[in-house]
Design a protein around this motif. Structure first.
Motif, mmCIF file in Angstrom:
data_model
loop_
_atom_site.group_PDB
_atom_site.id
_atom_site.type_symbol
_atom_site.label_atom_id
_atom_site.label_comp_id
_atom_site.label_asym_id
_atom_site.label_seq_id
_atom_site.Cartn_x
_atom_site.Cartn_y
_atom_site.Cartn_z
ATOM 1 N N TYR A 1 26.523 31.710 33.046
ATOM 2 C CA TYR A 1 27.780 31.002 33.290
ATOM 3 C C TYR A 1 28.250 31.185 34.732
ATOM 4 C CZ TYR A 1 27.838 30.721 28.213
ATOM 5 O OH TYR A 1 27.499 30.474 26.923
ATOM 6 N N TRP A 2 28.568 30.061 35.342
ATOM 7 C CA TRP A 2 29.027 30.043 36.726
ATOM 8 C C TRP A 2 30.275 30.885 36.920
ATOM 9 C CZ3 TRP A 2 33.755 28.007 38.350
ATOM 10 C CH2 TRP A 2 33.915 27.851 39.727
ATOM 11 N N LEU A 3 31.229 30.784 36.003
ATOM 12 C CA LEU A 3 32.485 31.503 36.152
ATOM 13 C C LEU A 3 32.272 33.014 36.116
ATOM 14 C CD1 LEU A 3 35.545 31.595 36.358
ATOM 15 C CD2 LEU A 3 35.658 31.320 33.864
ATOM 16 N N VAL A 4 31.460 33.495 35.185
ATOM 17 C CA VAL A 4 31.203 34.936 35.092
ATOM 18 C C VAL A 4 30.485 35.418 36.350
ATOM 19 C CG1 VAL A 4 30.150 36.770 33.709
ATOM 20 C CG2 VAL A 4 31.100 34.749 32.583
ATOM 21 N N HIS A 5 29.572 34.608 36.859
ATOM 22 C CA HIS A 5 28.869 34.951 38.098
ATOM 23 C C HIS A 5 29.854 35.124 39.263
ATOM 24 C CE1 HIS A 5 26.010 34.678 41.431
ATOM 25 N NE2 HIS A 5 26.697 33.648 41.898
ATOM 26 N N GLN A 6 30.813 34.195 39.386
ATOM 27 C CA GLN A 6 31.781 34.269 40.476
ATOM 28 C C GLN A 6 32.689 35.491 40.319
ATOM 29 O OE1 GLN A 6 31.453 32.514 42.971
ATOM 30 N NE2 GLN A 6 30.687 30.491 42.485
ATOM 31 N N LEU A 7 33.154 35.727 39.117
ATOM 32 C CA LEU A 7 34.034 36.873 38.885
ATOM 33 C C LEU A 7 33.299 38.189 39.126
ATOM 34 C CD1 LEU A 7 35.953 35.715 35.675
ATOM 35 C CD2 LEU A 7 36.792 35.775 38.029
ATOM 36 N N THR A 8 32.022 38.229 38.763
ATOM 37 C CA THR A 8 31.234 39.446 38.990
ATOM 38 C C THR A 8 31.099 39.744 40.475
ATOM 39 O OG1 THR A 8 29.987 39.119 36.950
ATOM 40 C CG2 THR A 8 28.989 40.523 38.634
ATOM 41 N N ASN A 9 30.764 38.735 41.249
ATOM 42 C CA ASN A 9 30.632 38.936 42.695
ATOM 43 C C ASN A 9 31.944 39.408 43.315
ATOM 44 O OD1 ASN A 9 28.009 38.132 42.477
ATOM 45 N ND2 ASN A 9 28.277 36.152 43.478
ATOM 46 N N LEU A 10 33.042 38.772 42.921
ATOM 47 C CA LEU A 10 34.339 39.164 43.455
ATOM 48 C C LEU A 10 34.692 40.589 43.039
ATOM 49 C CD1 LEU A 10 36.942 38.429 44.941
ATOM 50 C CD2 LEU A 10 37.820 37.499 42.780
ATOM 51 N N TYR A 11 34.420 40.939 41.796
ATOM 52 C CA TYR A 11 34.750 42.277 41.298
ATOM 53 C C TYR A 11 34.017 43.354 42.082
ATOM 54 C CZ TYR A 11 34.760 46.339 38.205
ATOM 55 O OH TYR A 11 34.871 47.609 37.706
ATOM 56 N N PHE A 12 32.712 43.191 42.272
ATOM 57 C CA PHE A 12 31.952 44.230 42.966
ATOM 58 C C PHE A 12 32.270 44.276 44.461
ATOM 59 C CE2 PHE A 12 29.408 44.178 39.089
ATOM 60 C CZ PHE A 12 29.266 45.538 38.879
ATOM 61 N N LEU A 13 32.650 43.153 45.046
ATOM 62 C CA LEU A 13 33.102 43.181 46.436
ATOM 63 C C LEU A 13 34.402 43.985 46.557
ATOM 64 C CD1 LEU A 13 32.839 42.225 49.387
ATOM 65 C CD2 LEU A 13 34.136 40.180 48.731
ATOM 66 N N VAL A 14 35.331 43.768 45.640
ATOM 67 C CA VAL A 14 36.606 44.486 45.668
ATOM 68 C C VAL A 14 36.396 45.975 45.416
ATOM 69 C CG1 VAL A 14 38.831 44.758 44.495
ATOM 70 C CG2 VAL A 14 37.976 42.468 45.031
ATOM 71 N N VAL A 15 35.587 46.309 44.411
ATOM 72 C CA VAL A 15 35.333 47.722 44.113
ATOM 73 C C VAL A 15 34.617 48.395 45.283
ATOM 74 C CG1 VAL A 15 34.111 49.316 42.579
ATOM 75 C CG2 VAL A 15 35.348 47.373 41.626
ATOM 76 N N GLY A 16 33.684 47.691 45.905
ATOM 77 C CA GLY A 16 32.997 48.251 47.063
ATOM 78 C C GLY A 16 33.952 48.527 48.217
ATOM 79 N N CYS A 17 34.880 47.609 48.463
ATOM 80 C CA CYS A 17 35.880 47.847 49.509
ATOM 81 C C CYS A 17 36.775 49.024 49.136
ATOM 82 C CB CYS A 17 36.715 46.582 49.725
ATOM 83 S SG CYS A 17 35.821 45.222 50.513
ATOM 84 N N TRP A 18 37.074 49.175 47.863
ATOM 85 C CA TRP A 18 37.854 50.319 47.402
ATOM 86 C C TRP A 18 37.123 51.625 47.717
ATOM 87 C CZ3 TRP A 18 38.729 51.559 41.514
ATOM 88 C CH2 TRP A 18 39.597 52.649 41.396
ATOM 89 N N VAL A 19 35.822 51.659 47.425
ATOM 90 C CA VAL A 19 35.023 52.857 47.696
ATOM 91 C C VAL A 19 35.018 53.168 49.189
ATOM 92 C CG1 VAL A 19 32.695 53.829 47.639
ATOM 93 C CG2 VAL A 19 33.582 52.577 45.649
ATOM 94 N N MET A 20 34.715 52.168 50.005
ATOM 95 C CA MET A 20 34.580 52.402 51.435
ATOM 96 C C MET A 20 35.917 52.708 52.099
ATOM 97 S SD MET A 20 31.484 52.493 52.018
ATOM 98 C CE MET A 20 29.961 52.086 51.160
ATOM 99 N N HIS A 21 36.980 52.165 51.575
ATOM 100 C CA HIS A 21 38.293 52.506 52.125
ATOM 101 C C HIS A 21 38.582 53.995 51.924
ATOM 102 C CE1 HIS A 21 42.586 52.252 53.049
ATOM 103 N NE2 HIS A 21 42.782 52.986 51.964
ATOM 104 N N GLY A 22 38.302 54.494 50.718
ATOM 105 C CA GLY A 22 38.528 55.906 50.467
ATOM 106 C C GLY A 22 37.663 56.812 51.314
ATOM 107 N N LEU A 23 36.490 56.321 51.727
ATOM 108 C CA LEU A 23 35.577 57.149 52.523
ATOM 109 C C LEU A 23 35.816 57.023 54.026
ATOM 110 C CD1 LEU A 23 32.219 56.497 50.616
ATOM 111 C CD2 LEU A 23 33.686 58.523 50.457
ATOM 112 N N LEU A 24 36.170 55.827 54.497
ATOM 113 C CA LEU A 24 36.144 55.565 55.935
ATOM 114 C C LEU A 24 37.492 55.269 56.569
ATOM 115 C CD1 LEU A 24 32.974 53.278 56.107
ATOM 116 C CD2 LEU A 24 33.137 55.677 56.764
ATOM 117 N N ASP A 25 38.440 54.756 55.819
ATOM 118 C CA ASP A 25 39.668 54.299 56.447
ATOM 119 C C ASP A 25 40.533 55.474 56.884
ATOM 120 O OD1 ASP A 25 42.558 53.150 56.527
ATOM 121 O OD2 ASP A 25 41.260 51.397 56.432
ATOM 122 N N PRO A 26 41.072 55.441 58.123
ATOM 123 C CA PRO A 26 41.918 56.547 58.591
ATOM 124 C C PRO A 26 43.160 56.747 57.733
ATOM 125 C CG PRO A 26 41.250 55.159 60.427
ATOM 126 C CD PRO A 26 40.825 54.449 59.184
ATOM 127 N N GLY A 27 43.682 55.665 57.148
ATOM 128 C CA GLY A 27 44.857 55.808 56.308
ATOM 129 C C GLY A 27 44.614 56.640 55.069
#
Length: 667
Positions: free
Chosen positions: A532-558
């Motif tokens: 399903y196209w919709l599940v594919h799009q939501l999956t990509n968005l979800y893992f991009l957001v979670v990945g940014c969450w991980v990297m923010h906690g590791l790299l962001d000065p804030g």
């Protein structure tokens, strides 16, 4: 505000809404007669009542949905929920009481949502009668066939989803008042664009998924734009006069602040409408000859009306912002807003007719000729050689729109921020360039054919793209280019303030990432994403957001205020170890083959076997999962601990403490 004044405001609102409904009806009737949609129906005729009612009710449905979305967005992002001390004197309402504009916009949202429910149910019945060629009937046989239509056919299922969404939103508009809840309701209402787009004409073109994505973008832009202008017209009578003794940027200039905030939203929505409208027209018309047909002429009329309306709206809001900053709100400004709504109502009527008229090129989906077409909707791509990594492209317009907006917003912020480092901008734009490639080129195309390519695609989104996005320091950019609001509403800065403690949790975010990957690939969710196209799009968005969450906690000065350096190093080591373990397990063949029916059912005559493909997936995990995390961990270990003075500086300049741009309080 007196009861007489309230009744007068309600009467004026009902008047312009009634005029808008009449304009919608006239636009539908005239455009339907021009295209001959009803006259050309010779077989399976459900009766004139159904044929003429369906486009009119559809236009009313879209108009009501737009008002719901616009009012919810105003309540969530534009208006303060309560009267602040600064504005209490101009509203005749006690301090801390519910703001009159907020109360009115929620009342209108509830009323429009009820209309949306009634229209959605009516369309469900009329669409069935239209497709089955049966006149409306109260017989048991008609009801039984209607039930089968709702449960068995894709069109009926999509219409049922819209009805359910409308009922849920209509119910919750009477109950929800928090900012987070209102944002959730607005997004839930916007999600109705997905089933609407899935059954649209452009979705039936050869480029099915491109058509669906373009339609979703178009509907989102239209509904936000039209709904926002309608919401502005609804709350106009409740906006207090400008305080001439204060500066134009003062919170007491309520009208100026509201118009400026909405103008930013409307500008983005207009660009989405215009760009996606052109793309949808190309998919529907096929070639230039389609423009000489009556269908093509209506599209040209709609395009020109949209262009003119966008120009009128932009100049009007620029003029009104200046005027409202120096004079009390006057009727001329708000009458122009109502005029915009009425023009938009006519465009919606034409759009409703176009959605029912047959395009000049056949829109039927061609029969699947190969197993790959039956599974993925596209022919099997050629063998994955080195040149195909750059040669294979399939544009995903949802991601293109997201990327363009992300680039434009970042560049605008960098322009406003004082002395913003160029390497951060380069990192952000490089990440967006990689995101275009991953979502529109070989990784996504071959990700539906090879398990190893799918893991490459997903981990690139989650880890490589996210590293570059975080190194662009978007939160620090927001702290320097966007000021806090002082009227009690929540904008970007306020939401980032609330999210910062949660964002800076590398152990939590890393655990969520690993658990999500395992749950995705080794449960039926992976098969749903492939199908399903919709599940594919939501999956990509979800893992991009979670990945940014991980990297923010590791790299962001804030994050240093909330996560100690040792904690971040430990989190990176934990993630690297888990990715290394997963890679070893895949390479060793200890796990069963993932989705053998899907990947083995395409009759692929090239490339690796299923077992070898899974081992290659292990190498992909090693390169795109373990390696980025290991490099981040090494950088954390080798990096110098921040000095105490630097920590104090970070605290002052991080989200929640910056005061560099207090002059832009309206953003």
């Amino acid at each position: 505000m007196t009861q007489t004044a309230t009744k007068h405001q309600t009467a004026r609102t009902l008047t312009w809404v009634g005029v808008a409904v009449v304009i919608i009806g006239l636009a539908v009737v005239s455009s339907t007669a021009y295209t001959g949609t009803v006259a050309n129906r010779d077989t399976m005729h459900p009766g004139d009542v159904v044929l003429w009612s369906l486009p009119i009710v559809s236009a009313l449905h879209h108009f009501a949905l737009a008002i719901v979305i616009g009012c919810l967005l105003f309540a969530a992002a534009v208006l303060p929920p309560r009267v602040t001390h600064a504005s209490a004197a101009t509203t005749d309402v006690p301090d801390a009481a519910e703001h009159p504009a907020f109360r009115r916009v929620m009342t209108v949202a509830s009323a429009a949502a009820v209309v949306w429910v009634l229209a959605a149910v009516t369309i469900l019945v009329l669409t069935f009668a239209d497709l089955s060629g049966q006149p409306l009937s109260a017989s048991a046989d008609f009801g039984q066939q209607l039930l089968s239509y709702v449960t068995d056919l894709v069109v009926g299922q999509a219409r049922s989803v819209i009805v359910v969404l409308a009922v849920v939103v209509a119910t919750l508009t009477f109950l929800v008042r928090s900012s987070a809840g209102l944002w959730g309701l607005a997004l839930l209402s916007l999600s109705a664009t997905i089933p609407i787009s899935l059954i649209g004409h452009a979705a039936g073109s050869d480029e099915h998924y491109a058509g669906v994505g373009a339609l979703v973008i178009h509907w989102v832009g239209v509904l936000v734009w039209v709904g926002g202008v309608a919401a502005l017209a609804c709350i106009a009578p409740t906006i207090p006069p400008t305080d001439s003794s204060s500066s134009p940027q003062s919170p007491s200039n309520f009208a100026t602040v509201v118009v400026r905030r909405f103008s930013a939203i409307a500008s983005v929505a207009f660009v989405l409408v215009l760009a996606s409208g052109v793309l949808n027209s190309v998919l529907r018309l096929g070639d230039w000859d389609g423009l000489v047909t009556r269908y093509g002429q209506l599209i040209l009329l709609k395009f020109m009306a949209t262009l003119v309306l966008g120009a009128i709206g932009w100049f009007h809001r620029q003029w009104s912002i200046t005027r409202l900053a120096t004079q009390p709100a006057n009727r001329t400004v708000w009458r122009l807003v109502v005029a915009e709504v009425l023009i938009m109502a006519g465009i919606i009527g034409v759009t409703s007719t176009l959605s029912r008229a047959a395009p000049p090129i056949p829109q039927e989906i061609k029969p699947a000729l190969t197993p790959a077409q039956r599974l993925t909707g596209y022919p099997l791509p050629p063998e994955l050689t080195w040149d195909q990594w750059l040669a294979q492209w399939r544009w995903d317009w949802l991601w293109i729109a997201f990327i363009v907006i992300a680039a434009a917003v970042y560049l605008l912020g960098a322009r406003r921020a004082p002395s913003w480092p160029w390497h951060r901008t380069a990192s952000w734009l490089t990440a967006l360039g990689i995101l275009v490639y991953v979502t529109c080129a070989a990784p996504t195309i071959y990700g539906k054919v090879l398990f190893s390519m799918h893991t490459t695609m997903l981990l690139t989104l989650a880890l490589i793209v996210s590293v570059l996005l975080v190194l662009g320091r978007p939160i620090q950019l927001a702290a320097q280019s966007v000021a806090r609001r002082t009227d009690g509403s929540r904008g970007l800065r306020e939401w980032l303030d609330l999210a910062q403690p949660v964002l800076a949790k590398p152990a939590l975010s890393g655990t969520v990432l690993i658990a999500s990957l395992l749950a995705f690939y080794y449960t039926p969710v992976f098969q749903l994403a492939l199908q399903y196209w919709l599940v594919h799009q939501l999956t990509n968005l979800y893992f991009l957001v979670v990945g940014c969450w991980v990297m923010h906690g590791l790299l962001d000065p804030g994050a240093r205020r909330f996560a100690h350096r040792t904690t971040r190093i430990t989190g990176a080591a934990m993630l690297a170890g888990l990715f290394l373990l997963w890679a070893v397990v895949l390479v060793s063949g200890m796990l069963p083959v993932v989705q053998p029916d899907w990947f083995g059912g395409m009759e692929r005559t090239w490339g690796p076997s299923l077992a070898l493909d899974q081992q290659l997936a292990g190498i992909a995990v090693l390169l795109t999962g373990f390696t980025p995390i290991a490099l981040v961990g090494i950088a954390l270990i080798l990096g110098r601990p921040p000095r105490a003075a630097h920590d104090r500086t970070s605290k002052r300049t991080s989200v929640g403490e910056s005061s560099a741009t207090q002059g832009s309080a309206s953003v």
